[in-house]
Scaffold this motif. Structure first.
Motif, PDB file in Angstrom:
ATOM      1  N   ARG A 235      30.590  39.195  35.251  1.00 57.75           N
ATOM      2  CA  ARG A 235      31.183  39.768  34.047  1.00 57.75           C
ATOM      3  C   ARG A 235      30.921  38.842  32.865  1.00 57.75           C
ATOM      4  O   ARG A 235      30.617  37.665  33.033  1.00 57.75           O
TER       5      ARG A 235
ATOM      6  N   ARG B 101      38.228  47.181  25.977  1.00 59.59           N
ATOM      7  CA  ARG B 101      38.986  46.806  27.182  1.00 59.59           C
ATOM      8  C   ARG B 101      39.487  45.374  27.146  1.00 59.59           C
ATOM      9  O   ARG B 101      40.534  45.058  27.728  1.00 59.59           O
TER      10      ARG B 101
ATOM     11  N   LEU C 130      33.746  46.199  37.485  1.00 60.31           N
ATOM     12  CA  LEU C 130      34.816  46.596  36.561  1.00 60.31           C
ATOM     13  C   LEU C 130      35.399  47.973  36.859  1.00 60.31           C
ATOM     14  O   LEU C 130      36.358  48.384  36.199  1.00 60.31           O
TER      15      LEU C 130
ATOM     16  N   ASN D  76      39.342  49.083  36.835  1.00 56.69           N
ATOM     17  CA  ASN D  76      40.062  48.270  35.850  1.00 56.69           C
ATOM     18  C   ASN D  76      40.659  49.206  34.796  1.00 56.69           C
ATOM     19  O   ASN D  76      39.992  49.621  33.859  1.00 56.69           O
ATOM     20  N   GLU D  77      41.931  49.553  34.957  1.00 57.58           N
ATOM     21  CA  GLU D  77      42.555  50.579  34.121  1.00 57.58           C
ATOM     22  C   GLU D  77      42.802  50.100  32.694  1.00 57.58           C
ATOM     23  O   GLU D  77      43.003  48.909  32.448  1.00 57.58           O
TER      24      GLU D  77
ATOM     25  N   LYS E 270      51.360  48.500  34.228  1.00 55.61           N
ATOM     26  CA  LYS E 270      50.195  47.641  34.419  1.00 55.61           C
ATOM     27  C   LYS E 270      49.399  47.555  33.125  1.00 55.61           C
ATOM     28  O   LYS E 270      49.095  48.573  32.497  1.00 55.61           O
ATOM     29  N   ASN E 271      49.057  46.353  32.745  1.00 55.97           N
ATOM     30  CA  ASN E 271      48.268  46.074  31.538  1.00 55.97           C
ATOM     31  C   ASN E 271      48.914  46.637  30.279  1.00 55.97           C
ATOM     32  O   ASN E 271      48.238  47.031  29.330  1.00 55.97           O
TER      33      ASN E 271
END
Length: 468
Positions: A31, A62, A241, A244-245, A262-263
């Protein structure tokens, strides 16, 4: 070619082909980390293509607090032997921390496939390409602090029936170069991602429904924007990736409780009768998808059209909202002052993906990033047109970067005979002046600075109101 070099090329060609499906075709690639300077090196598919720009758009939205820089180092018409000659001034001088390299489409030739000795001629082309790649490989190995990734290039489409002209066997020759790239990546511990096999599989699947389907509507070579987005998808997937929400929220309405977040951060959750409100602050923005077929090869298909071909939304663009134990019925969803949709209690209990709604405030914020990134792409392409002109015409005349009247006069000799030069000539006439290049560079810098100022998500008031 001497015997020693011939043996090296033979060994590269003789390595076992380890990929028999699109899943096996990929090797894990790193990444991008905060502050990374990434250069995508290639031919016209990179030069005028959007895939690297689409990848950067993902990182912009993101990972808003982890800025990276992605640079286009593609030049139309080039092969490995051309790329090796410009590594210093077009790649290494940009101080990259990460280099992604692709070649093979031009290396494998074109008119040779219409000749009786096509097999012999194509083998010579591959050998010449891999001989040049050996020099590139050594140059890259010397840059021990630079992350290296090799990309198996997109396919030459031999299966679509959109016209009758096909260079039969060309893509199989491209695969020989991809085999060597894969082997080199394994030997050196570099990353590798293959665009060719997965894109062929998608094409053949779609051609069962429509025999004229192709990513390359102009010439079987250059993917339009749907294909460019598929390439971005494959690159991001190889980076691990997928899954990856953007964010994920689950709320228990009956108990006014946040089950998961989450996040993102959920605050000020309130229930007033059957209505529910809360503040929502995500750590990322949804990925915006352009529905306009912009400046691609063919200008027929858009970035959004790729969603019909790959599960990008499911794997990369989930902004999930789930609300359980609501009183049965229909609910009006608003975010900020904007009406988003009317949803049933069952739909909310199952969960909805907010990223599919272009009318949310967070999507509209992301769309501004998309448009700014597109503007950056267009200005950057001016530099590529300038450098294409330098490398394709002036270099062989001993006038590389002369940027004077003699260079202009020499280009005028080529103008009547080359339609591509006619399209790029005006950019050269402007870009030959360093003051203009400086202004363009400053403009790109300003665009990127603006993107990373306005790409931070902000708190949104979410409201669910029962419709009587």
């Amino acid at each position: 070619m001497d015997n020693k070099r011939s043996m090296k090329v033979f060994l590269l060609l003789s390595l076992i082909y380890v990929s028999c499906s699109s899943l096996q075709a990929q090797m894990s690639i790193p990444r991008f980390e905060k502050g990374e300077r990434v250069v995508f090196v290639g031919n016209s598919i990179t030069h005028a293509g959007h895939y690297h720009s689409f990848v950067w758009l993902y990182y912009m939205t993101r990972f808003p607090d982890k800025p990276v820089t992605i640079m286009n180092a593609g030049i139309g018409g080039e092969s490995a032997w051309d790329i090796k000659d410009r590594l210093d001034y077009d790649v290494f001088n940009r101080k990259p921390t990460y280099v992604a390299l692709t070649f093979g489409m031009n290396d494998t030739g074109y008119d040779i496939y219409m000749k009786d000795n096509a097999k012999e001629l194509s083998e010579r082309q591959v050998a010449k390409s891999l001989e040049s790649y050996q020099e590139i490989e050594q140059r890259l190995l010397a840059k021990n602090k630079v992350t290296k990734v090799l990309i198996g290039g997109s396919p030459y489409d031999e299966t679509s029936r959109f016209n009758n002209f096909i260079l039969h066997g060309k893509n199989n020759v491209i695969l020989k170069i991809i085999d060597a790239q894969r082997a080199s990546a394994r030997k050196n511990g570099w990353g590798f991602v293959d665009f060719n096999l997965p894109m062929r599989e998608i094409s053949e699947r779609e051609q069962e429904k429509d025999s004229t389907f192709t990513f390359c509507r102009v010439d079987r070579i250059h993917p339009d924007n749907d294909g460019q987005m598929v390439m971005a998808y494959l690159f991001l997937k190889a980076q691990g990736l997928a899954g990856n929400e953007v964010s994920s929220v689950s709320i228990d309405a009956r108990n006014s409780a946040v089950v998961t977040s989450k996040n993102c951060k959920i605050s000020k959750l309130k229930k007033n009768g059957t209505d529910l409100t809360f503040d929502y602050l995500a750590n990322a923005l949804p990925y915006p998808l352009d529905s306009v077929p912009r400046h691609g090869w063919g200008n027929k298909r858009s970035q959004r059209d790729a969603m019909q071909l790959v599960p990008f939304m499911e794997e990369f663009n989930q902004e999930r909202l789930q609300v359980t134990d609501l009183e049965e019925g229909m609910y009006r969803l608003t975010i900020g002052d904007l009406f988003i949709d009317n949803l049933s209690s069952k739909e909310l209990a199952d969960g909805v993906n907010l990223a599919i709604y272009p009318n949310t405030p967070q999507y509209q914020q992301a769309a501004k990033i998309m448009y700014l990134n597109e503007e950056r792409f267009e200005v950057e392409k001016r530099f590529r047109e300038y450098l294409w002109t330098e490398c394709s015409f002036l270099k062989k005349e001993g006038l590389l970067f002369a940027d004077n009247q003699q260079a202009v006069d020499k280009l005028k000799e080529y103008l009547p005979k080359d339609i591509f030069l006619k399209a790029s000539y005006d950019w050269y006439i402007k870009a030959m002046h360093p003051e203009i290049r400086e202004v363009w560079g400053d403009y790109i810098k300003k665009i990127v600075e603006t993107i990373y100022k306005i790409n931070r998500p902000v708190t949104q008031k979410v409201r669910l109101t029962k419709i009587e």
